[in-house]
Design a protein around this motif. Structure first.
Motif, PDB file in Angstrom:
ATOM      1  N   ASP A  57     -12.513  -3.871   3.461  1.00  0.00           N
ATOM      2  CA  ASP A  57     -12.184  -2.767   2.676  1.00  0.00           C
ATOM      3  C   ASP A  57     -12.385  -3.207   1.180  1.00  0.00           C
ATOM      4  O   ASP A  57     -11.400  -3.698   0.705  1.00  0.00           O
ATOM      5  N   ASN A 111      -6.572   8.775  -7.799  1.00  0.00           N
ATOM      6  CA  ASN A 111      -5.922   7.593  -7.729  1.00  0.00           C
ATOM      7  C   ASN A 111      -4.976   7.237  -8.902  1.00  0.00           C
ATOM      8  O   ASN A 111      -4.767   6.276  -9.315  1.00  0.00           O
ATOM      9  N   ARG A 129      -6.944  -7.035  -8.721  1.00  0.00           N
ATOM     10  CA  ARG A 129      -6.499  -6.908 -10.194  1.00  0.00           C
ATOM     11  C   ARG A 129      -4.896  -7.223 -10.161  1.00  0.00           C
ATOM     12  O   ARG A 129      -4.394  -7.641 -11.080  1.00  0.00           O
ATOM     13  N   GLN A 151      -3.294   4.107  -5.554  1.00  0.00           N
ATOM     14  CA  GLN A 151      -4.465   3.007  -5.920  1.00  0.00           C
ATOM     15  C   GLN A 151      -5.632   2.870  -4.906  1.00  0.00           C
ATOM     16  O   GLN A 151      -6.608   2.449  -5.250  1.00  0.00           O
ATOM     17  N   PHE A 152      -5.062   2.975  -3.647  1.00  0.00           N
ATOM     18  CA  PHE A 152      -5.783   2.373  -2.506  1.00  0.00           C
ATOM     19  C   PHE A 152      -6.542   3.875  -1.970  1.00  0.00           C
ATOM     20  O   PHE A 152      -5.695   4.671  -1.368  1.00  0.00           O
ATOM     21  N   ASN A 153      -7.736   4.048  -1.860  1.00  0.00           N
ATOM     22  CA  ASN A 153      -8.478   4.918  -0.861  1.00  0.00           C
ATOM     23  C   ASN A 153      -7.928   5.217   0.195  1.00  0.00           C
ATOM     24  O   ASN A 153      -8.139   6.098   0.798  1.00  0.00           O
ATOM     25  N   GLU A 154      -7.829   3.884   0.940  1.00  0.00           N
ATOM     26  CA  GLU A 154      -7.512   3.950   2.339  1.00  0.00           C
ATOM     27  C   GLU A 154      -6.035   4.656   2.514  1.00  0.00           C
ATOM     28  O   GLU A 154      -6.190   5.409   3.707  1.00  0.00           O
ATOM     29  N   GLU A 173      -5.877   7.928   5.100  1.00  0.00           N
ATOM     30  CA  GLU A 173      -5.098   7.987   6.081  1.00  0.00           C
ATOM     31  C   GLU A 173      -4.087   9.067   5.799  1.00  0.00           C
ATOM     32  O   GLU A 173      -3.741   9.899   6.909  1.00  0.00           O
ATOM     33  N   GLN A 198     -12.603  -1.639  -1.728  1.00  0.00           N
ATOM     34  CA  GLN A 198     -11.826  -0.861  -2.443  1.00  0.00           C
ATOM     35  C   GLN A 198     -10.447  -1.344  -2.581  1.00  0.00           C
ATOM     36  O   GLN A 198      -9.990  -1.874  -3.516  1.00  0.00           O
ATOM     37  N   ARG A 199      -9.917  -1.768  -1.578  1.00  0.00           N
ATOM     38  CA  ARG A 199      -8.785  -2.277  -1.416  1.00  0.00           C
ATOM     39  C   ARG A 199      -8.644  -3.918  -1.870  1.00  0.00           C
ATOM     40  O   ARG A 199      -7.705  -4.159  -2.796  1.00  0.00           O
ATOM     41  N   ARG A 202       0.890  -1.210   0.086  1.00  0.00           N
ATOM     42  CA  ARG A 202      -0.164   0.023   0.145  1.00  0.00           C
ATOM     43  C   ARG A 202       0.908   1.508  -0.053  1.00  0.00           C
ATOM     44  O   ARG A 202       1.336   1.719   1.090  1.00  0.00           O
ATOM     45  N   LEU A 226      -5.419  -2.441   8.983  1.00  0.00           N
ATOM     46  CA  LEU A 226      -5.204  -0.984   8.881  1.00  0.00           C
ATOM     47  C   LEU A 226      -5.028  -0.546  10.320  1.00  0.00           C
ATOM     48  O   LEU A 226      -6.098  -0.912  10.951  1.00  0.00           O
ATOM     49  N   ASN A 227      -3.917   0.302  10.758  1.00  0.00           N
ATOM     50  CA  ASN A 227      -3.695   0.553  12.122  1.00  0.00           C
ATOM     51  C   ASN A 227      -3.788  -0.702  13.020  1.00  0.00           C
ATOM     52  O   ASN A 227      -4.583  -0.555  14.144  1.00  0.00           O
ATOM     53  N   VAL A 241      -8.309  -3.731  -5.525  1.00  0.00           N
ATOM     54  CA  VAL A 241      -6.750  -3.648  -6.011  1.00  0.00           C
ATOM     55  C   VAL A 241      -6.147  -4.820  -6.002  1.00  0.00           C
ATOM     56  O   VAL A 241      -5.546  -5.150  -7.064  1.00  0.00           O
ATOM     57  N   TYR A 242      -6.258  -5.585  -4.928  1.00  0.00           N
ATOM     58  CA  TYR A 242      -5.715  -6.564  -4.806  1.00  0.00           C
ATOM     59  C   TYR A 242      -6.095  -7.859  -5.801  1.00  0.00           C
ATOM     60  O   TYR A 242      -5.275  -8.744  -6.239  1.00  0.00           O
TER      61      TYR A 242
END
Lengths: 343, 565
Positions: B416, A187, B425, A164-167, A171, B418-419, A138, B409-410, B422-423
């Motif tokens: 997630d 993005n 793809r 690419q990652f919204n998170e 953050e 959206q995450r 990420r 995350l943290n 991406v993974y």
């Protein structure tokens, strides 16, 4: 002091790294990684690189403990040292880390030189370098008109975080935003990185224009045509123009081309005075990224883009072309349709 | 990660000896609870999306409209007669809720209705697994396979006494098979093969059984479930039904939940990530992401439910099937060209729409095929990391990593979407790379590629569509040019092979004359018009240039055409 939940990491205590650390310190605890003893000493004494150090910032040179304490890390170091930094950090970086770099430079695995021909696959943006050399997935970048000296004076500014990652964007926004910094998201990671990089050589050219003593008309011509040229290069390498029209593109271009404080701009002024690269290197602690950028563009010979500004700048720096001859050449270069990069 | 380069010689023993202990058998036995979980998961996702009465009611009306349309305008033999009764009832209910004014009450009623529809779909989709059917099939199939594959036309008598072991002489299975077997005991294996032919499903099913893995569950087009006994037979072997006419969101969500929950419950699964068959004959590089995403989702949910040590790991195993001859090549390439547009290629519609036709084709194919190779690639985790024999993930810089880290995350494991998209793809890209690196070059592929590039060079002024309309009798390839071209490509192929970017079959190491001879003997030999044929002693021509193009495409994506630029 209020209770702080997050610990943000910053790698690199240069002037921009220090400015980023100060911004983050408003939203959490900050660990600032520095290597030089002098920097560590300075930061402990609360002034470094002409900036006051926020009370939430702690300085460290312990990589392992740094990586254990920070989930969100901002590497802010020159592209030439980026690879070595990653080697040091690699054993402690995990897929749970988020890295948002703020380095406007490229990495090339070969030596650069007159006859070198590069394929785009061997030119890495910093995010690509992180992905290639560590287990972090990420990644993001921070780019925009963010002159460290002005950020230190707490003047209002905007920046963009791309991933690419919204998170990662979320953050990053949470960590950086304040009443004096607007944080946008995108993005288009590679596009934003490239926009930040390509503006470097345009800024050197702007320094030359200013150094000769030309005024605003000339500078405006250079900025707009420099942006057009950057877009042609980006498109030839497979990216779109979007990022170039945003904060990291035109925004950064206007700021750096107008600021005598920028390192690239300074190189341009020296060149206008007729100094050689070797002489300039003697005068500056680190060489501006823009010099490497023109070398890389010069070596990307097989992608069919036209880049008269970069080509001429290359010849000024490396082939001893005089600034006067260079300008004459540029003014004679055939014009094309205006703003033809927007379809 | 030792790779057995030698193809297997005999069928391997099952990793779990008792079929009643297989994950798929257990899943089937627990069907009602399984479906309940699937429906609940689907509801959670669609009610989040359709969070008020208006949205949900509109969706229901949309589904009804499309389903009525399907039953009248796109009717298939596989549609059950009671379906129209079901949808008429739904219609009546929708009209009733139409009149309800209280939003809350309306939403509650519509939710119930949605539940009813999902239940209906779920029972249509669900696979079964019957160890008894499997046992019988397992006894009969190899016999049929080996005999058919030995009985080349004109040699019918051999059909009777061909020995069984020769099946693996024609069907070459290679790759890290021991590792895959080990991993199947430790986690859930998802096999993702390339897709060129309708025969891929039965072939891969047979191959997975040959290497001793417990049965896999897989999606099959509902159009194949027409003949009753075949339908039952396929269903009893773990096939769940996919209806590509149904495109409504709840149906698609249900399919994804079905797959995700099945994977979570340890059912080894088979996806064709290319979606439909590769129409151009090239290896897939744009993969369908929907079902692939369910593997990542299942992995994350396993980690959320259990500790990392006890959470089942999901392994992805790409497989490349290589044939000298794709029975449906002609109709596929025609479809490809008409999709690409530009030209009105007239083609007879690919009519392999019923299970009976597919089986007939399969028999024909087995008797005809000059052999095939099935190459398994090295297994990966759902993030595309390599895995060792114990199933540990090794990232791209050689570190042993915990996959949980990818979902933190943290320091908290969270969902997630959206995450994960991406993974997904990234995983699809990694699979596409493995497809290319596990692709085995057969003599016929090399020959077809070389010949087509020569023809292309002879007609430099033409674009691809014009080129494919050049009359075949005007095409002539000199044997010397062909030899030169093959040698040029072969050098590059050897380089690619040493970089582990492709595999070469045994014949490629022969001299050029032998490659040409072997290639000509095998390249699409059972097409009525041959992709390549000898014209005279020194020249070769084609009887169907589009077929030549189709087989040539198999070596697309390696930049080999640059050798001729």
């Amino acid at each position: 002091m209020t209770k702080l939940q997050e610990t943000y990491g910053v790698i690199g205590a240069g002037s921009f790294g220090t400015a980023v650390a100060n911004l983050l310190a408003e939203n959490g605890r900050v660990l600032l990684y520095a290597r030089s003893k002098k920097a560590i000493e300075n930061i402990k004494n609360n002034t470094h690189r002409n900036q006051d150090i926020h009370e939430n910032i702690e300085v460290t040179n312990d990589i392992e403990s740094f990586c254990k304490q920070c989930n969100l890390i901002f590497p802010v170091i020159p592209s030439d040292s980026f690879r070595y930094m990653l080697d040091d950090f690699k054993p402690y970086l995990k897929a749970s880390h988020i890295l948002i770099h703020a380095t406007k430079g490229l990495h090339v695995e070969h030596n650069l030189g007159e006859d070198v021909v590069l394929k785009k696959e061997s030119v890495y943006t910093m995010s690509e370098l992180i992905l290639k050399n560590t287990g972090v997935v990420r990644v993001g970048c921070m780019a925009g008109p963010n002159l460290a000296s002005e950020l230190a004076l707490k003047q209002p500014a905007a920046t963009v975080i791309a991933s690419q990652f919204n998170e990662v964007i979320d953050e990053g926004q949470k960590a950086l935003k304040s009443t004096r910094l607007r944080v946008y998201g995108s993005n288009e990671l590679r596009g934003v990185e490239l926009a930040g990089v390509l503006k470097n050589y345009v800024a050197i050219s702007a320094g030359i224009i200013a150094g000769i003593g030309y005024g605003e008309n000339s500078k405006a011509m250079l900025i707009t045509r420099g942006m057009a040229e950057s877009i042609y290069i980006a498109k030839a390498l497979g990216y779109n123009e979007k990022a170039f029209l945003g904060i990291a593109g035109v925004g950064d271009l206007i700021a750096t081309c107008n600021s005598p404080k920028s390192r690239n701009n300074t190189v341009g002024r020296y060149l206008a005075e007729g100094k050689t690269l070797a002489e300039i290197k003697e005068n500056m602690s680190e060489v501006a990224e823009g010099v490497k950028t023109v070398q890389i563009i010069h070596s990307l010979k097989n992608y069919g883009f036209k880049s008269p500004i970069a080509d001429i700048l290359y010849r000024i720096i490396f082939n001893d072309l005089s600034v006067e001859n260079a300008l004459e050449f540029l003014m004679r270069f055939p014009t094309s349709e205006d703003a033809d990069y927007i379809s | 990660m030792a790779e057995s380069q030698q193809p297997i010689k005999n069928r391997l023993a099952y990793t779990i000896a008792d079929p009643y202990e297989w994950p798929i058998t257990k899943l089937s036995a627990d069907k009602e609870l399984f479906l309940k979980e699937v429906i609940e998961k689907t509801e959670a996702s669609i009610f989040e999306r359709m969070h008020n009465a208006q949205l949900l009611h509109d969706e229901l009306k949309g589904i009804l409209y499309k389903e009525k349309n399907r039953l009248t305008k796109q009717h298939w033999k596989s549609d059950k007669p009671e379906e129209s009764i079901f949808w008429s009832e739904i219609k009546k209910k929708i009209l009733e809720t139409d009149k309800i004014e209280n939003e809350e009450e309306k939403y509650k009623k519509d939710k119930k209705l949605m539940h009813k529809i999902l239940k209906h779909y779920a029972h249509e989709i669900v696979a079964n697994f019957d160890p008894k059917t499997h046992k019988i099939t397992r006894k009969i199939l190899p016999w049929v396979f080996s005999r058919l594959m030995n009985a080349s036309p004109g040699n019918r008598l051999r059909f009777l006494w061909a020995s069984r072991k020769t099946i693996y002489e024609k069907l070459k299975i290679t790759g890290p098979i021991e590792q895959i077997r080990e991993l199947s005991k430790k986690g859930t294996v998802i096999v993702v093969p390339t897709h060129f032919s309708n025969l891929d499903s039965p072939t891969i099913g047979f191959v997975l059984d040959s290497i001793g893995l417990p049965a896999f569950t897989y999606g099959a087009g509902i159009n194949l479930f027409t003949v009753k006994f075949i339908s039952k037979w396929m269903n009893d072997l773990g096939a769940y039904k996919l209806d590509r006419r149904k495109k409504n969101i709840p149906y698609l969500e249900l399919l994804k939940s079905y797959s995700a929950v099945a994977i979570q419950r340890g059912a080894h699964s088979l996806f064709f990530p290319g979606g439909t068959r590769s129409k151009s004959g090239a290896l897939e590089d744009k993969l369908k992401l929907g079902l692939l995403g369910t593997a990542i989702e299942a992995q994350r949910e396993n980690l959320q439910k259990y500790t990392e040590e006890s959470a089942k790991k999901v392994f992805i195993v790409p497989v490349v099937l290589n044939y000298h001859f794709v029975m449906e090549a002609e109709s596929l390439v025609n479809q490809h060209l008409s999709i690409m547009g530009k030209e009105q290629f007239i083609y007879s519609k690919n009519n392999l729409s019923t299970s009976f036709k597919v089986i007939k084709l399969f028999f024909k194919f087995l008797t005809a095929t000059p052999g095939m190779t099935v190459s398994f690639a090295e297994p990966m985790d759902v993030l595309g990391n390599e895995v060792d024999n114990d199933g540990n993930s090794i990232n791209s810089v050689g570190q042993k990593v915990s996959i949980k880290d990818y979902f933190l995350l943290n320091e908290e494991l969270n969902e997630d979407k959206q995450r994960e998209s991406v993974y997904t793809r990234r995983l699809a890209d990694k699979i596409a790379v493995k497809f290319h690196s596990s692709n085995t070059v057969l003599s016929s592929h090399l020959l077809a590629f070389a010949a087509f590039e020569i023809v292309k060079n002879q007609n430099k002024m033409l674009d691809i569509y014009e080129l494919l309309r050049v009359p075949e009798d005007e095409i002539s390839i000199s044997k010397n040019d062909l030899k030169e071209a093959i040698e040029k490509i072969k050098l590059k192929l050897l380089e690619l092979e040493s970089d582990k970017k492709i595999k070469l079959s045994k014949q490629i190491n022969d001299n050029t004359d032998s490659i040409i001879k072997h290639g000509l003997k095998n390249l699409g030999v059972y097409h009525s018009k041959l992709p390549l044929i000898k014209k005279d002693k020194h020249t070769i021509t084609t009887q169907n240039i589009k077929l030549l193009y189709f087989y040539h495409n198999r070596l697309e994506g390696y930049k080999l055409d640059k050798l001729f630029a």
